[in-house]
Motif scaffolding. Structure first.
Motif, PDB file in Angstrom:
ATOM      1  N   SER A  94      25.782 -40.933   1.435  1.00  0.00           N
ATOM      2  CA  SER A  94      24.854 -40.395   2.424  1.00  0.00           C
ATOM      3  C   SER A  94      25.557 -39.761   3.616  1.00  0.00           C
ATOM      4  CB  SER A  94      23.900 -41.484   2.904  1.00  0.00           C
ATOM      5  OG  SER A  94      24.606 -42.558   3.464  1.00  0.00           O
ATOM      6  N   ARG A 141      29.064 -39.435 -13.500  1.00  0.00           N
ATOM      7  CA  ARG A 141      27.858 -40.227 -13.268  1.00  0.00           C
ATOM      8  C   ARG A 141      27.891 -41.591 -13.962  1.00  0.00           C
ATOM      9  NH1 ARG A 141      23.489 -36.844 -12.330  1.00  0.00           N
ATOM     10  NH2 ARG A 141      24.213 -34.886 -11.513  1.00  0.00           N
ATOM     11  N   ILE A 193      18.564 -49.336   5.056  1.00  0.00           N
ATOM     12  CA  ILE A 193      18.787 -49.388   3.604  1.00  0.00           C
ATOM     13  C   ILE A 193      20.271 -49.285   3.272  1.00  0.00           C
ATOM     14  CG2 ILE A 193      16.542 -48.436   2.962  1.00  0.00           C
ATOM     15  CD1 ILE A 193      18.090 -45.754   2.541  1.00  0.00           C
ATOM     16  N   GLY A 194      21.128 -49.366   4.285  1.00  0.00           N
ATOM     17  CA  GLY A 194      22.564 -49.354   4.036  1.00  0.00           C
ATOM     18  C   GLY A 194      23.161 -47.964   3.990  1.00  0.00           C
ATOM     19  N   GLY A 195      22.389 -46.946   4.366  1.00  0.00           N
ATOM     20  CA  GLY A 195      22.920 -45.582   4.413  1.00  0.00           C
ATOM     21  C   GLY A 195      23.206 -45.175   5.844  1.00  0.00           C
ATOM     22  N   THR A 252      21.454 -37.754  -2.078  1.00  0.00           N
ATOM     23  CA  THR A 252      22.146 -39.039  -2.062  1.00  0.00           C
ATOM     24  C   THR A 252      21.849 -39.846  -3.326  1.00  0.00           C
ATOM     25  OG1 THR A 252      21.955 -39.088   0.319  1.00  0.00           O
ATOM     26  CG2 THR A 252      22.500 -41.160  -0.755  1.00  0.00           C
ATOM     27  N   PHE A 262      34.579 -44.556   7.459  1.00  0.00           N
ATOM     28  CA  PHE A 262      33.891 -43.387   7.995  1.00  0.00           C
ATOM     29  C   PHE A 262      33.323 -43.683   9.371  1.00  0.00           C
ATOM     30  CE2 PHE A 262      29.964 -45.328   6.527  1.00  0.00           C
ATOM     31  CZ  PHE A 262      29.004 -44.805   7.363  1.00  0.00           C
ATOM     32  N   PHE A 304      25.541 -46.954  -8.091  1.00  0.00           N
ATOM     33  CA  PHE A 304      24.702 -46.507  -6.979  1.00  0.00           C
ATOM     34  C   PHE A 304      25.595 -46.124  -5.806  1.00  0.00           C
ATOM     35  CE2 PHE A 304      25.579 -50.821  -5.899  1.00  0.00           C
ATOM     36  CZ  PHE A 304      25.520 -50.894  -4.521  1.00  0.00           C
ATOM     37  N   VAL A 305      25.061 -45.332  -4.916  1.00  0.00           N
ATOM     38  CA  VAL A 305      25.825 -44.962  -3.724  1.00  0.00           C
ATOM     39  C   VAL A 305      24.984 -45.241  -2.498  1.00  0.00           C
ATOM     40  CG1 VAL A 305      27.160 -43.178  -4.860  1.00  0.00           C
ATOM     41  CG2 VAL A 305      25.004 -42.604  -3.770  1.00  0.00           C
ATOM     42  N   LYS A 306      25.668 -45.410  -1.379  1.00  0.00           N
ATOM     43  CA  LYS A 306      24.955 -45.731  -0.136  1.00  0.00           C
ATOM     44  C   LYS A 306      24.686 -44.459   0.641  1.00  0.00           C
ATOM     45  CE  LYS A 306      24.672 -50.195  -0.069  1.00  0.00           C
ATOM     46  NZ  LYS A 306      24.655 -51.466   0.639  1.00  0.00           N
ATOM     47  N   GLU A 325      20.845 -53.682  -3.180  1.00  0.00           N
ATOM     48  CA  GLU A 325      20.292 -52.562  -3.920  1.00  0.00           C
ATOM     49  C   GLU A 325      20.238 -52.835  -5.429  1.00  0.00           C
ATOM     50  OE1 GLU A 325      21.694 -48.931  -2.476  1.00  0.00           O
ATOM     51  OE2 GLU A 325      20.991 -47.771  -4.180  1.00  0.00           O
ATOM     52  N   LYS A 376      14.441 -44.893  -1.175  1.00  0.00           N
ATOM     53  CA  LYS A 376      15.559 -44.398  -0.357  1.00  0.00           C
ATOM     54  C   LYS A 376      15.271 -42.982   0.123  1.00  0.00           C
ATOM     55  CE  LYS A 376      19.940 -45.510  -1.247  1.00  0.00           C
ATOM     56  NZ  LYS A 376      21.182 -45.735  -1.995  1.00  0.00           N
ATOM     57  N   ARG A 390      19.858 -39.038  -6.271  1.00  0.00           N
ATOM     58  CA  ARG A 390      19.840 -38.472  -7.615  1.00  0.00           C
ATOM     59  C   ARG A 390      21.157 -37.810  -7.971  1.00  0.00           C
ATOM     60  NH1 ARG A 390      15.173 -40.677  -9.627  1.00  0.00           N
ATOM     61  NH2 ARG A 390      13.404 -40.186  -8.297  1.00  0.00           N
TER      62      ARG A 390
END
Lengths: 321, 313
Positions: B113, A314, B58-60, B106, A125, A319-321, B192, B206, B108
């Protein structure tokens, strides 16, 4: 097991149901929405976006993302206008040479994207976003900020010549949609996209040259962006450094809303088609029922979030960044 | 590995070398008034970069910063007349809330992101177009000077923007170095999963990081609107690329965890010097975008921590 199955079925058919619901909704509010004239309008607006969406679909199926489309489209559109003028400025003469040249240029830009992403090991990206900025910069450099007109009657025929109510460019977009479908289902490359998207480690372990598949995917996307650029130039009759603006948002929205999972491996060109039509119908429908057009970006933004949420399992994602 | 030990020092070495090159070829560049003017001009960009630092730390990533600033220029121009100085609070709150929304989506809803912020950016753009009626707006000059005139003057030759920037840097440094929040953000950026496993409420921190990013983007937009005495839905376009470049050349990698506020100060100065030198070497303004795009790729390639990326997608 049954829950998983029903969930998958739902995800598979939800975009099409949404599209149908939207058509019924807008028709109910304003019957003129459901007319050949209006459908042609939607088709014209959607044709270039469809090409972009199809291109980026291959990338997203691989689990990567390409955000370079704005720069690539601007650059190839401007290059097309210049080369077309250089070779006489008419499709009847030598001007047609511009078309294959620009397709090659689009492929080359995509190739560069892929190489930067894979060889420098930069997340796609960001690599493609940066390359997109470079592309727009190059387009500004070529034009010096000016607009380049393309007014050849034969070339504009893509827009003006109609067949069964739809202009030629719609058929061209449909043709390339079939080409993309063919690549997706009937070629090794197409299968490899899914292999990489489904699990890169596994694909690599089974002896697949993942690097090459990725780079080829980006190059292929570049060719489709170039087709989109030519269609845009045909539609508006000019090229400039902002020709590609807003295509990033619209195409990513379309693909995601159409049901291609951002995690890779799921969805395909038909999803891209449905997604583009959803976005096109919303754009058009809002105008038809009298809502101001600036609401679109906000609505599309929310739609993307909903689509990603629905298509994400889910339990699979930690986890996502 | 020497290069590894050298790496943390690369940003300021780059800055010194660049200043030396430009200063050597153009002695006028090093005049204090010129340097101060240069620094003053880059402040709105810097504030946006400061906010982005938190998202990237934070890596986003926060791709909505530019749309957020655009939206705030419009809000500030529209409501200055009716709200007076309170409009500033309103703007920052709007940025903070939209940033929180990005963070919520992002963390929940598990939307990456770059997509969630792109989508929230679309929402902000819609709001800006709606409020402005798709026109460029002007602030009432008298009222602007009364309310926000203090933001843009000069005292003893020092542009006030620089003082604002200094205050914000101090606040951000305090958050980064002296608060639990700063520690937590570092933990999230460094790893994380480990942070979550040690009982940290990762999602909350975050969300806060994205909210801070949004709030600072809003302050950047507010300052920009005051400087230009007006706003428009696309007025701050062109900020996002140099702002991301500033964070990354400063040495905060896309993978997060290291770098921080001070790095972004250095990074922004590098961007300012590159811009000024392009003017001096008569490189067309139209080429800036290309140059920054390439600088961005180089900066990411140099800083990114590949050990953290098992597969590069």
């Amino acid at each position: 097991m049954t829950r998983r199955l029903s969930r998958e079925t739902l995800i598979k058919w939800a975009p099409l149901l949404v599209l149908l619901a939207l058509v019924i909704f807008f028709t109910a509010l304003n019957p003129t929405f459901f007319s050949l004239r209006n459908f042609a309008r939607i088709a014209i607006a959607s044709a270039p976006a469809l090409m972009v969406a199809v291109g980026v679909t291959f990338i997203i199926v691989m689990g990567s993302i390409d955000l370079s489309m704005e720069g690539t489209i601007s650059l190839t559109a401007v290059a097309f206008a210049f080369i077309f003028a250089q070779f006489g400025g008419s499709l009847g003469g030598m001007g047609w040479i511009a078309i294959p040249l620009v397709l090659v240029l689009g492929g080359a830009i995509g190739l560069l994207n892929g190489i930067v992403h894979v060889k420098l090991r930069i997340p796609s990206f960001m690599a493609s976003l940066a390359m997109g900025f470079v592309g727009t910069g190059a387009a500004i450099l070529l034009t010096g900020g000016d607009i380049v007109k393309v007014s050849d009657a034969a070339f504009r025929g893509l827009l003006t010549v109609r067949w069964l109510g739809f202009p030629l460019m719609v058929y061209i977009a449909a043709f390339f949609l079939f080409v993309a479908w063919f690549i997706q289902t009937h070629t090794t490359l197409g299968r490899n996209f899914y292999a990489v998207g489904g699990g890169e480690d596994l694909a690599h372990a089974s002896g697949l040259n993942v690097t090459r598949v990725r780079v080829t995917g980006f190059a292929l996307a570049g060719v489709f962006y170039a087709i989109a650029a030519i269609l845009v130039v045909a539609r508006i009759g000019q090229a400039e450094s902002v020709t590609g603006s807003n295509f990033m948002f619209v195409s990513i929205t379309s693909v995601v809303v159409g049901g291609v999972a951002l995690w890779g491996g799921i969805g395909g060109v038909w999803n891209a088609l449905v997604g583009v039509l959803i976005v096109g119908v919303i754009d058009n429908g809002m105008v038809v029922i009298g809502l101001p057009d600036f609401v679109q970006d906000g609505v599309l933004g929310l739609l993307v979030i909903v689509a990603v949420v629905l298509s994400t399992d889910r339990k699979m994602v930690s986890f996502v960044k | 590995m020497d290069i590894q030990r050298l790496k943390p020092h690369l940003p300021w070495i780059t800055l010194v070398v660049l200043v030396a090159i430009v200063g050597f070829t153009d002695p006028g560049f090093l005049r204090p008034s010129n340097l101060l003017g240069l620094a003053g001009d880059i402040v709105p960009l810097f504030i946006m970069a400061l906010g982005l630092t938190f998202a990237i730390y934070i890596g986003g990533i926060d791709l909505s910063a530019q749309s957020m600033a655009n939206m705030v220029t419009v809000i500030a121009s529209v409501y200055l007349a009716s709200m007076g100085a309170w409009v500033a609070v309103f703007c920052v709150a709007a940025g903070f809330l939209l940033g929180m929304l990005s963070g919520y989506v992002t963390t929940r809803l598990f939307v990456p992101s770059f997509i969630s912020t792109l989508a929230i950016g679309g929402v902000a753009f819609s709001i800006a177009q709606w409020l402005s009626g798709q026109r460029a707006l002007n602030m009432d000059a008298v009222q602007r000077n009364e309310t926000f005139g203090w933001m843009i003057g000069r005292t003893w030759g020092v542009p006030h923007e620089l003082l604002i920037a200094a205050v914000l840097v101090a606040i951000c440094l305090f958050i980064e170095r002296r608060t639990t929040l700063g520690r937590a953000l570092k933990a999230v950026g460094a790893g994380e999963l480990a942070a979550a496993a040690s009982g940290l409420n990762v999602a909350r921190y975050k969300i806060l990081a994205f909210a801070i990013s949004g709030a600072l983007a809003a302050i950047a937009g507010l300052l920009f609107a005051v400087k230009l005495s007006g706003g428009a839905p696309t007025i701050a376009n062109g900020f996002l690329l140099p702002a991301i470049v500033a964070v990354l050349v400063g040495g905060t990698p896309l993978t997060g965890g290291v770098g921080g506020v001070v790095n972004t100060v250095v990074g922004t100065l590098i961007v300012a010097v590159i811009r000024a030198s392009m003017l001096y070497f008569e490189i067309d303004a139209t080429r800036q975008q290309m140059v920054f795009g390439i600088v961005l790729i180089v900066a990411i390639a140099l800083t990114i921590d590949r050990a953290k990326l098992r597969t590069v997608k």
